[in-house]
Structure formats: structure tokens, C-alpha cells
Design a protein around this motif. Structure first.
Motif, PDB file in Angstrom:
ATOM      1  N   VAL A  48       1.926   1.879  -3.534  1.00 54.04           N
ATOM      2  CA  VAL A  48       0.834   2.493  -4.311  1.00 54.04           C
ATOM      3  C   VAL A  48       0.743   3.979  -3.975  1.00 54.04           C
ATOM      4  CG1 VAL A  48      -1.656   2.574  -4.696  1.00 54.04           C
ATOM      5  CG2 VAL A  48      -0.509   0.349  -4.447  1.00 54.04           C
ATOM      6  N   THR A  62      -3.860  -0.649  -9.660  1.00 52.70           N
ATOM      7  CA  THR A  62      -4.117   0.025  -8.385  1.00 52.70           C
ATOM      8  C   THR A  62      -4.419   1.504  -8.625  1.00 52.70           C
ATOM      9  OG1 THR A  62      -1.847   0.741  -8.027  1.00 52.70           O
ATOM     10  CG2 THR A  62      -2.425  -1.462  -7.215  1.00 52.70           C
ATOM     11  N   ARG A  91       0.835  -1.205   0.000  1.00 47.58           N
ATOM     12  CA  ARG A  91       0.000   0.000   0.000  1.00 47.58           C
ATOM     13  C   ARG A  91       0.875   1.263   0.000  1.00 47.58           C
ATOM     14  NH1 ARG A  91      -5.267  -0.979   2.280  1.00 47.58           N
ATOM     15  NH2 ARG A  91      -5.111   0.700   3.785  1.00 47.58           N
TER      16      ARG A  91
END
Lengths: 221, 221
Positions: free
Chosen positions: A91, A160, A88
Motif C-alpha cells: 500500500v 486502501t 502494508r
């Protein structure tokens, strides 16, 4: 129905719109000329910028990053920010790359000078800034190509929010025909992003009096 | 030990440092002169900016927002981004307010012109920008005061990342003595933030040759 206050060629708004479509949410789109401040709009968002989302229960959400994180938390399918904390973070690092670095070095210099200076009637485009934007975008396309040699999508194996953020910016510049795709591997990545159904409303955009270049909506560009 | 690459008077880095202290993490601080690019640093973060965190396992994290979200997910105590999705959206909206709006309208115009132009030797400060920064900060202090009439902390009942982000920016401007606290209610909020133990290392900051104003570290300012 949810309401999305937005503006033409605003990557921050496109990021929201694409997610909305990908997540199969319905939005009523309202165009807000943020350079002509309205008290009613400032009451929704005192920062005075778009995007702003008004939820069906009347709740108001502002700030592009806050909105996408909220939609991710409340409408998790399809997930665009999944995985381990480290995945995460990768991203979000790339989202920051496009929303900060690409925004300053490219979007503001090309879209800002060529389009926004006209819409807002704030004088003539700055040709030095435009030249810098044309030079800067090549570094970013090289970086996308470098990532694409190592990954399926910008942040790893899955599509993403990083791809959505990058496409939000690149599609605005592409509207003007200012992305020199020919020389870069990133083209195949953008072709995949562009062919997603959620990009259709974005590719159908047309500012009155300032139509996009021919290849803008072309999936085989 | 975790390593934090940082820079003087960088709100993005202060946000990380304060969180680190609040979360009782140890960081080895390394000063990085981002305006003199080093290949070794660009290999860590091709964006070339700070903060960058290197975890004990060698993992590299870049982008201020990505770092604070990662720390929040991996070291949840004390929570700075807790609550419902809507409460989290409000925290993130205010973080965006300070990291984007305050950054452009105040931090860059005051800290950027007065300090960074000197550190980076990129010419004389722009006095028109400095005047604009002095005018703009009043709107932000009014907004903080407005929030403080309605809430205990900026985003609601608890101290959150919104307070940390706001204090990160305001403390940099306050280093120069450029926050006109006297006229604003926000002063009592800042006094509470400032008295937290995690602010101590930040208040101990002193750039060689450019010391802070007297009231900077004073808890009773």
C-alpha cells in the motif's frame, strides 16, 4: 471541530479530505493561499504547506503522510492500511508512486502549469511541461490497468490508502479534463472510487472562475 | 541475505542503510545505475528508482518510506518510530520535511547538480540552482538549531527516524563540504548522529574519482 487548512486541486489535501469523509470525521475547511505566506500559518507549520490539521485539543499536525498515518492510528474504522507488514508495504509503495512519481511526472506538469501558475500569478504556463504531462499520464494509466487485471483494488483485495492517493491525484487532473480514460481499463476502477460517498465533496469542488469540465463530477463518464 | 539496490549519495538509500545497521541486519549492497534502465531491475521496481530491498524469501520492497516502515514493523529493535500516535506524527512530519522540503531546496540543487549531473552525463551543472542550494541550506540549519534548543533529538527525547532522515540528507551534502556547520548549533546534534556505529559504512563511502572532503568522515569536524 477539527480544522483542515487546504488548497484547491491539491492531491495532498484531497487525500486527507477523502479519508476524513470515509472515516466520518467532521472538518472545518479553511482555504490557505500558501504562496502568500502568513505568519499565523507559518507558526502552525513552518514548512508553509498544506494540508495542516488542527485537532480539537489544539494539537497541530502537518505533512500529508504524517496526517494520514495519524488518522489511521487514531480512527481505525474503516481501515485503509490494514493487513500484514508486507501488505502494508505494498500500500505504501503505491502511495509513494502517486505522491512522488505521478506528482512529478503528471500532476505538477498539468495542474501545476495550467492552474497553479494562474492562481499564484507566477507567469505563463510552460507548454513543454504540459506536453510532457500529457504523454506521461498514459504510462501511469497503463500501470493502473495492469494492476486492475490482477487485483480488485490497486494494492490488493481491499480499498486502501493507495486507491485514495491515486484518486486524489487523478481527480485533480480530471478536473481539467486531461485524463484520457477512454483507452484504459483503469476507467472501471476510477468509476468505483468516484461513486464512493466520500468523493462527493471533492467532486463538488469548483474554483471560482475556473469550473471543472462537464464529466468531472459525472459518475457515468 | 537481504539485498539492497542503492545508489551513491542517495539520501533515500542512506536512510535504509543506516537503519539496516542500527537494526543489525545484514544487507548485500548492489549499486544500480537507475539512469541506465535495466529490464531486470524494472521487473523488481517498475518505478525504476532506488532503494529496493529483496528479502531472503524473495519478497521485493520498493519506495524508501514503505521500506523503513516495513523494517520498523518487522524488526522493531531498536525502535525508531515509537511512542503515541502524536509522537509518531511528529517523527513522520520531520521525515517529510527532509525527504520533501530539504530534498527539493537543498539536496537536488547541490548533490543533484554537482554530482548526479556528472554521473549521469546529462550536461553541465546549473550554477543558479547551486547558488540557491547554498542559500537554502542556512534556513534548514537554523531550523535544526531551533529544534535543538528545545529537544534532545530532532523529534523529541529519543533518536528517531527523523534524525536518520535528516542525517541521510545532510551527510550527502557534507560529502561535498557544502554544510556550513560553523555558524550553527545543529553541529553538536550532527556530531552525535555521526558518531553512531551505524554511520560508519556511510562515512566510508567514496565515489571513484570524486572523493569526499577531508572533514566528511571526521568525528571531530
Amino acid at each position: 471541530m477539527r480544522v483542515l487548512y487546504h488548497q484547491w486541486l491539491s492531491p495532498a489535501c484531497r487525500k486527507g479530505t477523502d479519508r476524513a469523509c470515509g472515516k466520518k470525521l467532521d472538518f472545518e475547511l479553511r482555504l490557505e493561499s500558501v504562496w502568500e505566506p502568513r505568519l499565523e500559518f507559518l507558526a502552525l507549520n513552518p514548512a508553509g504547506d498544506v494540508p495542516v490539521v488542527v485537532e480539537t485539543d489544539g494539537r497541530v499536525l502537518a505533512d500529508s503522510a504524517a496526517i494520514v498515518e495519524y488518522l489511521e492510528e487514531t480512527v481505525p474504522d474503516p481501515p485503509l492500511l490494514a493487513g500484514t507488514p508486507a501488505e502494508r508495504a505494498e500500500v505504501r509503495r503505491l502511495v509513494g508512486w502517486f505522491d512522488n512519481k505521478f506528482e512529478c511526472e503528471v500532476t505538477r506538469k498539468l495542474v501545476g502549469e495550467k492552474v497553479m501558475s494562474r492562481l499564484t500569478r507566477r507567469g505563463h504556463p510552460d507548454s513543454a511541461a504540459i506536453r510532457a504531462g500529457h504523454a506521461n499520464i498514459r504510462t501511469h494509466l497503463e500501470y493502473i490497468s495492469w494492476l486492475m487485471e490482477r487485483r480488485n483494488w490497486l494494492a490488493g483485495d481491499r480499498l486502501t490508502l493507495a486507491d485514495i492517493a491515486a484518486a486524489a491525484h487523478l481527480s485533480c487532473v480530471d478536473y481539467l479534463g486531461d485524463v484520457p480514460w477512454d483507452a484504459y481499463e483503469g476507467r472501471t476502477w476510477y468509476a468505483r472510487v468516484k461513486s464512493r460517498p466520500s468523493m462527493r465533496p471533492i467532486l463538488a469542488d469548483a474554483i471560482p472562475g475556473l469550473p471543472p469540465v462537464q464529466a468531472y463530477a459525472d459518475l457515468d463518464f
